[in-house]
Design an enzyme around this catalytic site. Structure first.
Site, PDB file in Angstrom:
ATOM      1  N   ASP A  19       0.869  -1.119  -0.247  1.00 36.71           N
ATOM      2  CA  ASP A  19      -0.203   0.174   0.316  1.00 36.71           C
ATOM      3  C   ASP A  19       0.988   1.602  -0.049  1.00 36.71           C
ATOM      4  O   ASP A  19       1.943   1.174   0.343  1.00 36.71           O
ATOM      5  CB  ASP A  19      -0.994  -0.230   1.448  1.00 36.71           C
ATOM      6  N   GLY A  20       0.493   2.388  -0.615  1.00 39.66           N
ATOM      7  CA  GLY A  20       0.621   3.564  -0.518  1.00 39.66           C
ATOM      8  C   GLY A  20       1.376   4.337  -1.993  1.00 39.66           C
ATOM      9  O   GLY A  20       1.972   5.108  -1.894  1.00 39.66           O
ATOM     10  N   GLY A  22      -0.139   5.037  -4.711  1.00 41.29           N
ATOM     11  CA  GLY A  22      -0.427   6.449  -5.012  1.00 41.29           C
ATOM     12  C   GLY A  22       0.632   7.528  -3.915  1.00 41.29           C
ATOM     13  O   GLY A  22       0.005   8.926  -4.512  1.00 41.29           O
ATOM     14  N   TRP A  24       2.974   7.761  -2.554  1.00 40.72           N
ATOM     15  CA  TRP A  24       4.291   7.969  -2.840  1.00 40.72           C
ATOM     16  C   TRP A  24       4.314   8.903  -4.642  1.00 40.72           C
ATOM     17  O   TRP A  24       5.093   9.204  -4.272  1.00 40.72           O
ATOM     18  CB  TRP A  24       4.762   6.632  -3.096  1.00 40.72           C
ATOM     19  N   HIS A  36       2.712   2.741  -8.800  1.00 40.94           N
ATOM     20  CA  HIS A  36       3.105   1.714  -9.285  1.00 40.94           C
ATOM     21  C   HIS A  36       3.718   0.716 -10.206  1.00 40.94           C
ATOM     22  O   HIS A  36       4.739   0.101  -9.563  1.00 40.94           O
ATOM     23  CB  HIS A  36       1.144   0.804  -9.871  1.00 40.94           C
ATOM     24  N   TRP A  68     -10.988  -2.724  -9.604  1.00 33.63           N
ATOM     25  CA  TRP A  68     -11.882  -2.380 -10.524  1.00 33.63           C
ATOM     26  C   TRP A  68     -12.363  -0.680 -10.368  1.00 33.63           C
ATOM     27  O   TRP A  68     -12.847  -0.707 -12.082  1.00 33.63           O
ATOM     28  CB  TRP A  68     -12.868  -3.274 -11.325  1.00 33.63           C
ATOM     29  N   LEU A 130      11.584 -20.245  -4.105  1.00 33.49           N
ATOM     30  CA  LEU A 130      10.518 -19.197  -3.573  1.00 33.49           C
ATOM     31  C   LEU A 130       9.118 -19.668  -5.114  1.00 33.49           C
ATOM     32  O   LEU A 130       9.793 -19.475  -5.683  1.00 33.49           O
ATOM     33  CB  LEU A 130      10.995 -17.953  -3.821  1.00 33.49           C
ATOM     34  N   ARG A 193      -5.886  -2.069   8.525  1.00 34.40           N
ATOM     35  CA  ARG A 193      -6.581  -3.188   7.630  1.00 34.40           C
ATOM     36  C   ARG A 193      -6.536  -3.934   6.980  1.00 34.40           C
ATOM     37  O   ARG A 193      -5.116  -3.694   7.202  1.00 34.40           O
ATOM     38  CB  ARG A 193      -8.319  -2.645   7.538  1.00 34.40           C
TER      39      ARG A 193
HETATM   40  C1  FPP Z   1      -1.789  -0.094  -3.557  1.00 36.32           C
HETATM   41  O1  FPP Z   1      -1.876   1.500  -3.623  1.00 36.32           O
HETATM   42  C2  FPP Z   1      -1.172  -0.627  -4.335  1.00 36.32           C
HETATM   43  C3  FPP Z   1      -2.077  -1.737  -6.214  1.00 36.32           C
HETATM   44  C4  FPP Z   1      -3.304  -0.904  -5.541  1.00 36.32           C
HETATM   45  C5  FPP Z   1      -1.218  -1.624  -6.583  1.00 36.32           C
HETATM   46  C6  FPP Z   1       0.295  -2.801  -6.360  1.00 36.32           C
HETATM   47  C7  FPP Z   1       0.202  -2.955  -7.313  1.00 36.32           C
HETATM   48  C8  FPP Z   1       1.895  -2.443  -8.065  1.00 36.32           C
HETATM   49  C9  FPP Z   1       3.088  -2.300  -6.820  1.00 36.32           C
HETATM   50  C10 FPP Z   1       2.693  -2.622  -8.875  1.00 36.32           C
HETATM   51  C11 FPP Z   1       3.671  -4.173  -8.975  1.00 36.32           C
HETATM   52  C12 FPP Z   1       3.026  -5.323  -8.638  1.00 36.32           C
HETATM   53  C13 FPP Z   1       4.113  -6.341  -9.426  1.00 36.32           C
HETATM   54  C14 FPP Z   1       2.995  -7.865  -8.778  1.00 36.32           C
HETATM   55  C15 FPP Z   1       4.405  -6.793 -10.498  1.00 36.32           C
HETATM   56  P1  FPP Z   1      -2.309   2.659  -3.587  1.00 36.32           P
HETATM   57  O2  FPP Z   1      -2.496   3.119  -4.825  1.00 36.32           O
HETATM   58  O3  FPP Z   1      -3.048   1.899  -3.156  1.00 36.32           O
HETATM   59  O4  FPP Z   1      -1.676   4.010  -2.619  1.00 36.32           O
HETATM   60  P2  FPP Z   1      -2.528   4.845  -1.907  1.00 36.32           P
HETATM   61  O5  FPP Z   1      -3.528   4.493  -1.193  1.00 36.32           O
HETATM   62  O6  FPP Z   1      -1.253   5.344  -1.441  1.00 36.32           O
HETATM   63  O7  FPP Z   1      -3.561   5.185  -3.070  1.00 36.32           O
END
Ligand code: FPP
Length: 239
Positions: A19-20, A22, A24, A36, A68, A130, A193
């Protein structure tokens, strides 16, 4: 930062809510997709580190069934990133002896992603280092309802007697049937959570929450989380 104790057990299965991304990106004035993209670098570093540390399973929450609902441009960017990652990194997965598996409602993914996933799963299926499990279009409640539906259908045909249903049998109907339960659940970016992730499977997992945003998550953060796990006294409901 704390490092794992070589005399204590390493978690066999680590699950991560990444998480995080967005936040970042926003902190740098960048579009969310850049968060991402930076997160994919953390994925690569983590899976190499897990392999070297002797972790057997790493499950990453890459796209939830609720994701989605995000703007179409972000969904497309995430799907493209994933496809690229798998295509580009398959030789790295082979080199690091990583086996890819996926959980979630894969039929909802674009055909191109489904094809790419099938190819990488097939190519890496004999690797015995792994196991990297990517959760895609995954929601734990949906997974549990799917399992219940299949069990009810089998009960209707007489293939299973409802009186025989127990937690072990139920587990075999989940997407994670072939995987051990996670020992350690890590969530980045400080949110406390579980967000519909592996609700059944994390019953006895130790939870470590770090303030670090996923794109900043590096080997030392993983090692610190493992060190914290090693300090916990796991009782599984006993004394
Ligand atoms: C949550 O951060 C992250 C996601 C919804 C996507 C996670 C996907 C990746 C890290 C891409 C690469 C993955 C693989 C397996 C190659 P958020 O967008 O909800 O962040 P925020 O809470 O700060 O808005």
């Amino acid at each position: 930062m704390a490092a794992p104790d070589p005399n204590k057990a390493i978690p066999r299965h680590i699950a991560v809510i990444m998480d995080g991304n967005g936040r970042w990106a926003a902190a740098r004035g960048l579009p969310r997709r850049e968060g991402h993209r930076a997160g994919a670098v953390s994925v690569e570093e983590c899976l190499v580190a897990c392999g070297e540390l002797g972790v057997r399973y790493l499950t990453l929450y890459a796209f939830s069934s609720e994701n989605w609902k995000r703007p179409q441009a972000e969904v497309t960017a995430l799907m493209t990133l994933l496809t690229h990652f798998l295509k580009e990194k398959t030789p790295r997965l082979m080199q690091n002896n990583v086996r890819l598996q996926v959980i979630g409602q894969l039929a909802k993914l674009p055909q191109r992603n489904q094809r790419q996933l099938r190819e990488t799963i097939e190519k890496t299926k004999d690797n015995d280092g792994l196991t990297l499990v990517v959760a895609l279009s995954y929601g734990s409640r949906e997974e549990i309802v799917d399992a219940a539906r299949r069990l009810m259908e089998e009960a209707k045909t007489g293939a299973i007697d409802p009186a025989d249903l127990d937690p072990e049998t139920f587990s075999r109907y989940l997407h994670t049937a072939a995987l051990p339960d996670p020992d350690l659940l890590i969530r980045t970016s400080g949110e406390c959570r579980v967000s519909n992730f592996l609700l059944w499977q994390i019953s006895y997992a130790e939870i470590v929450i770090t303030e670090t945003l996923w794109p900043d998550f590096r080997r030392e953060h993983l090692e610190a989380a493992i060190a914290e796990y090693q300090c916990r006294h796991r009782r599984f409901g006993g004394l």
